[in-house]
Motif scaffolding. Sequence first.
Motif, PDB file in Angstrom:
ATOM      1  N   ILE A  42      37.918 -38.544  45.325  1.00  0.00           N
ATOM      2  CA  ILE A  42      37.567 -39.503  44.272  1.00  0.00           C
ATOM      3  C   ILE A  42      37.708 -40.928  44.800  1.00  0.00           C
ATOM      4  O   ILE A  42      36.838 -41.784  44.587  1.00  0.00           O
ATOM      5  N   LEU A  43      38.794 -41.201  45.488  1.00  0.00           N
ATOM      6  CA  LEU A  43      39.040 -42.547  45.999  1.00  0.00           C
ATOM      7  C   LEU A  43      38.090 -42.900  47.137  1.00  0.00           C
ATOM      8  O   LEU A  43      37.713 -44.068  47.302  1.00  0.00           O
ATOM      9  N   GLY A  44      37.697 -41.901  47.930  1.00  0.00           N
ATOM     10  CA  GLY A  44      36.869 -42.172  49.102  1.00  0.00           C
ATOM     11  C   GLY A  44      35.377 -42.180  48.850  1.00  0.00           C
ATOM     12  O   GLY A  44      34.609 -42.776  49.614  1.00  0.00           O
ATOM     13  N   ASP A  45      34.917 -41.515  47.783  1.00  0.00           N
ATOM     14  CA  ASP A  45      33.483 -41.416  47.498  1.00  0.00           C
ATOM     15  C   ASP A  45      32.988 -42.703  46.846  1.00  0.00           C
ATOM     16  O   ASP A  45      33.384 -43.023  45.713  1.00  0.00           O
ATOM     17  N   THR A  46      32.129 -43.426  47.530  1.00  0.00           N
ATOM     18  CA  THR A  46      31.617 -44.695  47.007  1.00  0.00           C
ATOM     19  C   THR A  46      30.097 -44.707  47.047  1.00  0.00           C
ATOM     20  O   THR A  46      29.476 -44.056  47.898  1.00  0.00           O
ATOM     21  N   ASP A  47      29.495 -45.476  46.154  1.00  0.00           N
ATOM     22  CA  ASP A  47      28.040 -45.523  46.068  1.00  0.00           C
ATOM     23  C   ASP A  47      27.378 -46.033  47.338  1.00  0.00           C
ATOM     24  O   ASP A  47      26.248 -45.664  47.644  1.00  0.00           O
ATOM     25  N   ASN A  48      28.051 -46.894  48.057  1.00  0.00           N
ATOM     26  CA  ASN A  48      27.428 -47.544  49.208  1.00  0.00           C
ATOM     27  C   ASN A  48      27.999 -47.090  50.547  1.00  0.00           C
ATOM     28  O   ASN A  48      27.689 -47.662  51.580  1.00  0.00           O
ATOM     29  N   GLY A  49      28.835 -46.071  50.524  1.00  0.00           N
ATOM     30  CA  GLY A  49      29.404 -45.528  51.751  1.00  0.00           C
ATOM     31  C   GLY A  49      29.345 -44.013  51.728  1.00  0.00           C
ATOM     32  O   GLY A  49      28.593 -43.422  50.947  1.00  0.00           O
ATOM     33  N   GLU A  50      30.125 -43.387  52.570  1.00  0.00           N
ATOM     34  CA  GLU A  50      30.140 -41.932  52.621  1.00  0.00           C
ATOM     35  C   GLU A  50      30.610 -41.362  51.285  1.00  0.00           C
ATOM     36  O   GLU A  50      31.587 -41.820  50.711  1.00  0.00           O
ATOM     37  N   ARG A  51      29.902 -40.346  50.817  1.00  0.00           N
ATOM     38  CA  ARG A  51      30.250 -39.717  49.548  1.00  0.00           C
ATOM     39  C   ARG A  51      29.934 -38.225  49.632  1.00  0.00           C
ATOM     40  O   ARG A  51      28.851 -37.835  50.060  1.00  0.00           O
ATOM     41  N   THR A  52      30.886 -37.441  49.225  1.00  0.00           N
ATOM     42  CA  THR A  52      30.766 -35.996  49.391  1.00  0.00           C
ATOM     43  C   THR A  52      31.035 -35.240  48.093  1.00  0.00           C
ATOM     44  O   THR A  52      30.233 -34.425  47.659  1.00  0.00           O
ATOM     45  N   GLY A  53      32.179 -35.493  47.469  1.00  0.00           N
ATOM     46  CA  GLY A  53      32.569 -34.730  46.286  1.00  0.00           C
ATOM     47  C   GLY A  53      32.019 -35.273  44.987  1.00  0.00           C
ATOM     48  O   GLY A  53      31.956 -34.548  43.989  1.00  0.00           O
ATOM     49  N   HIS A  54      31.615 -36.542  44.985  1.00  0.00           N
ATOM     50  CA  HIS A  54      31.212 -37.213  43.757  1.00  0.00           C
ATOM     51  C   HIS A  54      30.131 -38.238  44.056  1.00  0.00           C
ATOM     52  O   HIS A  54      29.976 -38.664  45.187  1.00  0.00           O
ATOM     53  N   ARG A  55      29.376 -38.617  43.026  1.00  0.00           N
ATOM     54  CA  ARG A  55      28.354 -39.661  43.148  1.00  0.00           C
ATOM     55  C   ARG A  55      27.303 -39.319  44.203  1.00  0.00           C
ATOM     56  O   ARG A  55      26.745 -40.214  44.839  1.00  0.00           O
ATOM     57  N   SER A  56      27.038 -38.053  44.408  1.00  0.00           N
ATOM     58  CA  SER A  56      26.170 -37.657  45.509  1.00  0.00           C
ATOM     59  C   SER A  56      25.596 -36.267  45.255  1.00  0.00           C
ATOM     60  O   SER A  56      26.108 -35.519  44.421  1.00  0.00           O
ATOM     61  N   SER A 233      12.542 -25.571  42.550  1.00  0.00           N
ATOM     62  CA  SER A 233      13.231 -26.820  42.874  1.00  0.00           C
ATOM     63  C   SER A 233      14.579 -26.499  43.488  1.00  0.00           C
ATOM     64  O   SER A 233      15.332 -25.690  42.944  1.00  0.00           O
ATOM     65  N   GLY A 234      14.877 -27.131  44.592  1.00  0.00           N
ATOM     66  CA  GLY A 234      16.130 -26.835  45.266  1.00  0.00           C
ATOM     67  C   GLY A 234      16.939 -28.064  45.582  1.00  0.00           C
ATOM     68  O   GLY A 234      16.602 -29.188  45.181  1.00  0.00           O
ATOM     69  N   TYR A 235      17.999 -27.830  46.321  1.00  0.00           N
ATOM     70  CA  TYR A 235      18.891 -28.911  46.733  1.00  0.00           C
ATOM     71  C   TYR A 235      18.167 -29.873  47.661  1.00  0.00           C
ATOM     72  O   TYR A 235      17.471 -29.467  48.589  1.00  0.00           O
ATOM     73  N   VAL A 236      18.324 -31.137  47.393  1.00  0.00           N
ATOM     74  CA  VAL A 236      17.870 -32.208  48.275  1.00  0.00           C
ATOM     75  C   VAL A 236      18.971 -33.251  48.344  1.00  0.00           C
ATOM     76  O   VAL A 236      19.807 -33.326  47.444  1.00  0.00           O
ATOM     77  N   PRO A 237      18.995 -34.011  49.482  1.00  0.00           N
ATOM     78  CA  PRO A 237      18.012 -34.160  50.555  1.00  0.00           C
ATOM     79  C   PRO A 237      18.139 -33.068  51.619  1.00  0.00           C
ATOM     80  O   PRO A 237      19.173 -32.411  51.735  1.00  0.00           O
ATOM     81  N   ALA A 238      17.065 -32.913  52.375  1.00  0.00           N
ATOM     82  CA  ALA A 238      17.007 -31.853  53.372  1.00  0.00           C
ATOM     83  C   ALA A 238      17.643 -32.245  54.695  1.00  0.00           C
ATOM     84  O   ALA A 238      18.363 -31.449  55.298  1.00  0.00           O
ATOM     85  N   ALA A 239      17.394 -33.465  55.163  1.00  0.00           N
ATOM     86  CA  ALA A 239      17.889 -33.841  56.490  1.00  0.00           C
ATOM     87  C   ALA A 239      17.781 -35.347  56.687  1.00  0.00           C
ATOM     88  O   ALA A 239      16.942 -36.015  56.080  1.00  0.00           O
ATOM     89  N   GLY A 240      18.659 -35.857  57.561  1.00  0.00           N
ATOM     90  CA  GLY A 240      18.554 -37.226  58.044  1.00  0.00           C
ATOM     91  C   GLY A 240      18.902 -38.310  57.053  1.00  0.00           C
ATOM     92  O   GLY A 240      18.423 -39.441  57.187  1.00  0.00           O
ATOM     93  N   THR A 241      19.751 -38.011  56.062  1.00  0.00           N
ATOM     94  CA  THR A 241      20.058 -38.989  55.019  1.00  0.00           C
ATOM     95  C   THR A 241      21.441 -39.590  55.258  1.00  0.00           C
ATOM     96  O   THR A 241      22.437 -38.864  55.256  1.00  0.00           O
ATOM     97  N   PRO A 242      21.539 -40.892  55.452  1.00  0.00           N
ATOM     98  CA  PRO A 242      22.847 -41.503  55.731  1.00  0.00           C
ATOM     99  C   PRO A 242      23.810 -41.364  54.557  1.00  0.00           C
ATOM    100  O   PRO A 242      23.407 -41.450  53.400  1.00  0.00           O
ATOM    101  N   ASN A 243      25.068 -41.133  54.874  1.00  0.00           N
ATOM    102  CA  ASN A 243      26.197 -41.195  53.939  1.00  0.00           C
ATOM    103  C   ASN A 243      26.289 -40.063  52.930  1.00  0.00           C
ATOM    104  O   ASN A 243      27.246 -40.016  52.156  1.00  0.00           O
ATOM    105  N   VAL A 244      25.297 -39.172  52.882  1.00  0.00           N
ATOM    106  CA  VAL A 244      25.394 -38.024  51.981  1.00  0.00           C
ATOM    107  C   VAL A 244      25.203 -36.733  52.763  1.00  0.00           C
ATOM    108  O   VAL A 244      24.794 -36.744  53.923  1.00  0.00           O
ATOM    109  N   VAL A 245      25.506 -35.615  52.106  1.00  0.00           N
ATOM    110  CA  VAL A 245      25.461 -34.311  52.769  1.00  0.00           C
ATOM    111  C   VAL A 245      24.089 -33.685  52.578  1.00  0.00           C
ATOM    112  O   VAL A 245      23.679 -33.381  51.452  1.00  0.00           O
ATOM    113  N   ASP A 246      23.370 -33.498  53.670  1.00  0.00           N
ATOM    114  CA  ASP A 246      22.072 -32.838  53.619  1.00  0.00           C
ATOM    115  C   ASP A 246      22.240 -31.328  53.448  1.00  0.00           C
ATOM    116  O   ASP A 246      23.348 -30.785  53.576  1.00  0.00           O
ATOM    117  N   LEU A 247      21.137 -30.658  53.192  1.00  0.00           N
ATOM    118  CA  LEU A 247      21.147 -29.246  52.842  1.00  0.00           C
ATOM    119  C   LEU A 247      21.927 -28.378  53.828  1.00  0.00           C
ATOM    120  O   LEU A 247      22.684 -27.489  53.430  1.00  0.00           O
TER     121      LEU A 247
END
Length: 275
Positions: A42-56, A233-247
């Motif tokens: 929660i503390l680490g997930d930010t809109d403009n940086g790396e985000r994994t568990g939330h906001r993404s 319709s499936g999970y996106v993004p597929a690849a090459g997306t900064p700061n978020v987890v691709d498929l």
Amino acid sequence: MTVRKNQASLSSDEKRRFVAALVELKRSGRYDEFVTTHNAFILGDTDNGERTGHRSPSFLPWHRRYLLEFERALQSVDASVALPYWDWTADRSVRSSLWGPDFLGGTGRARDGRVSDGPFSEAGGNWPINVRVDGRTFLRRSLGSAVRELPTRAEVDSVLAMATYDMAPWNSASDGFRNHLEGWRGVNLHNRVHVWVGGQMGTGASPNDPVFWLHHAFVDKLWAEWQRRHPGSGYVPAAGTPNVVDLNEPMKPWNDVTPADLLDHTAHYTFDTDA
């Protein structure tokens, strides 16, 4: 195969076993490890940086793996236990059986939010709050105080009707199913429930309240419902997306699982409403 049931249909024995497993995980210290993990993300997930568990986009697969890990921990205590889910579109009252003294206990007192009944009350001695956002060491709730109404089924259906999983900018400003379910836009589903419960549920240390697991088990169920409605319709993004987890990109903190690995819940458990 584990079957996750609606908490409203649990027998007295199923409730007792679930509570006992929670208390044992708490006693052993393993429970607080889960709280620490969630708070860190929660503390680490930010809109403009790396985000994994939330906001993404990975909000849903991340919590699916997180709940799986927790459910397995419960089953290491009692193999018969499964995570129940709380359908907050149906059980909408502070008087619902969910909040009974034989299960999760009720709301907190007005002065400080302290829960005074049930197995997780301070008086019971089983549930000290060790991963804290302030100095208070007891479970707190303020059911229906900050937000009066839980989401309705019509609001849920309006979100389930969205055909796109997620889209740029892949954060809390995004349109699409994921962000409307998470609650940063639109009718606000998941986030609103956290605020409705109040107390620790309104913080990054929200798993301190055992209702967290029932809430997220229902959010997970809604994802499965959306998948059935939109098979194309499936999970996106597929690849090459900064700061978020691709498929097919590994998710922290486990680093051994990708969103693609978690798209089919039936590989791990079913819901009592699954065909």
